[in-house]
Design an enzyme around this catalytic site. Sequence first.
Site, PDB file in Angstrom:
ATOM      1  N   GLY A 260       0.827  -1.086   0.393  1.00 42.90           N
ATOM      2  CA  GLY A 260       0.294  -0.371  -0.336  1.00 42.90           C
ATOM      3  C   GLY A 260       1.104   1.282  -0.389  1.00 42.90           C
ATOM      4  CD  GLU A 284       3.318 -10.436   3.199  1.00 46.92           C
ATOM      5  OE1 GLU A 284       2.312 -11.232   3.221  1.00 46.92           O
ATOM      6  OE2 GLU A 284       2.365  -9.268   3.896  1.00 46.92           O
TER       7      GLU A 284
END
Length: 500
Positions: A260, A284
């Site tokens: 984000g 990740e």
Amino acid sequence: MAFPILSAQEAAELIKNGDTIGLSGFTASGSPKVITEALAAKAVKEHEEGRPFKVSIFTGASTNNHADGALARANAIDRRSPYQNTPDLRTRINSHDCHYFDLHLSELAQKFRYGTYGNLDVAIIEVAKVFDNGEVVLGTGVGNVPTYAIHAKKIFLELNDKLPEGLYGFHDIYLPLDPPNRREIPIYKPSDRIGHPTVKLDPAKIAGIVHSDAYDGIKGFTALDDTTLQIGANVCNFLIGEVRAGRIPKSFLPIQSGVGNVANAVLFGLGDAKELPPFEMYTEVIQDAVIDLMKMGRCKFGSTCSLTLSDTKEAEVLSNLDFFRDKLVLRPAEISNSPEVIRRLGVIAMNTALEADIFGHVNSTHVVGTRMMNGIGGSGDFTRNGYISIFSCPSVTKGGLISNIVPMASHIDHTEHSVDVIITEQGVADLRGLDPVQRAERIIDNCANPIYRPLLHEYLKMGTDGRGGQTPHSLNAAMAFHTAFQETGDMRNVDWAKFF
């Protein structure tokens, strides 16, 4: 061995109502693009002719508009796990047209192998190259492909012509043994490789190859504003302080960062934090900012499950693979998010909160406690096992109508036991070693927006004023911020007097 070449429509016709499907990819990267759209078109036709058509979808994380988006618009998804971020699917989930269950990303593969979620009828896997023996080179996201490939009854391959064969060597495909036979996962630094560059498929399962030609469709991040820039600066200043104090080794530790705009701002901040040495990532997802940090020499290496890049940045990386070959490795989700490896490496976990309460609990998933936003993703995998767990968010949203620091979180994904530090543009609340009241005072004073601090202090005083209890909630007033927002559209319209 020659595998059949199919159209997307021909592949979709081989998928039946009620099938369970495993998709490649992770946070859009590496997700299918054409078979799922054809499947959505089939569902629309079936519905128009009065026949039911829904499938269950398991992924690595979120997918893209071609998969979750198209299938959700066709109301073609029955069950869905473990993470999503597509508006159309979110609407289906919150209206119960789709049965979504949230899950830590590290857990799905093992549970699937043990049969927890039933059989897998189909796997749809995006690849960059197919060898005659059935081995494949994956694209920019791995997810749970190794497990789905084993358990699927039939496999469709989307051979994406946008992906160069030079991606061979970027992947490290390792499948751990399941308990009780599992040994340690032998990763001792982010750059260690322990597996294979390809996924080995059973050639007999490959039902066909479908060609595609598209990037992942990930939008670029919005321009950094004063709030996100200040959050990034506050995170960097906190880490610098920890290094100066000797609580982080001077050689530094691997970093994990969530997805984000706020996470991207934090990463940009690290580019300018020259007092911190060049660092590695065990994470990740790798976003646009990390690619720039690698080009600057600030990020030495990145171990990830996916390259979650905007189309422009993806094209840049794919056209310069030789530069990135010794700087990147892509792993399956259960390895990139392995609690064992995260704890061993001492990963600094940095994730984003929707809201945090004054006692240190974090809501990552539900708006006003009820409406699913995206899911917990891998934040819990890293938060519960990281060397330091940091959560960041703006202090307010919607121009101040919503405080992201509240008396009690309306939904709790991460408890006080897993949250070390909360950071907003207002400042840093280091919660380590503090009792609940001390945490509350620090969060209010350091992280809450000034327009909400008096209200939050009043709430805390109501709980501590002769009422006792280690965590002094006033249960009748704990959700007053959220109630005020639902009733008036502004959390500031709280009247504590009506509760006492």
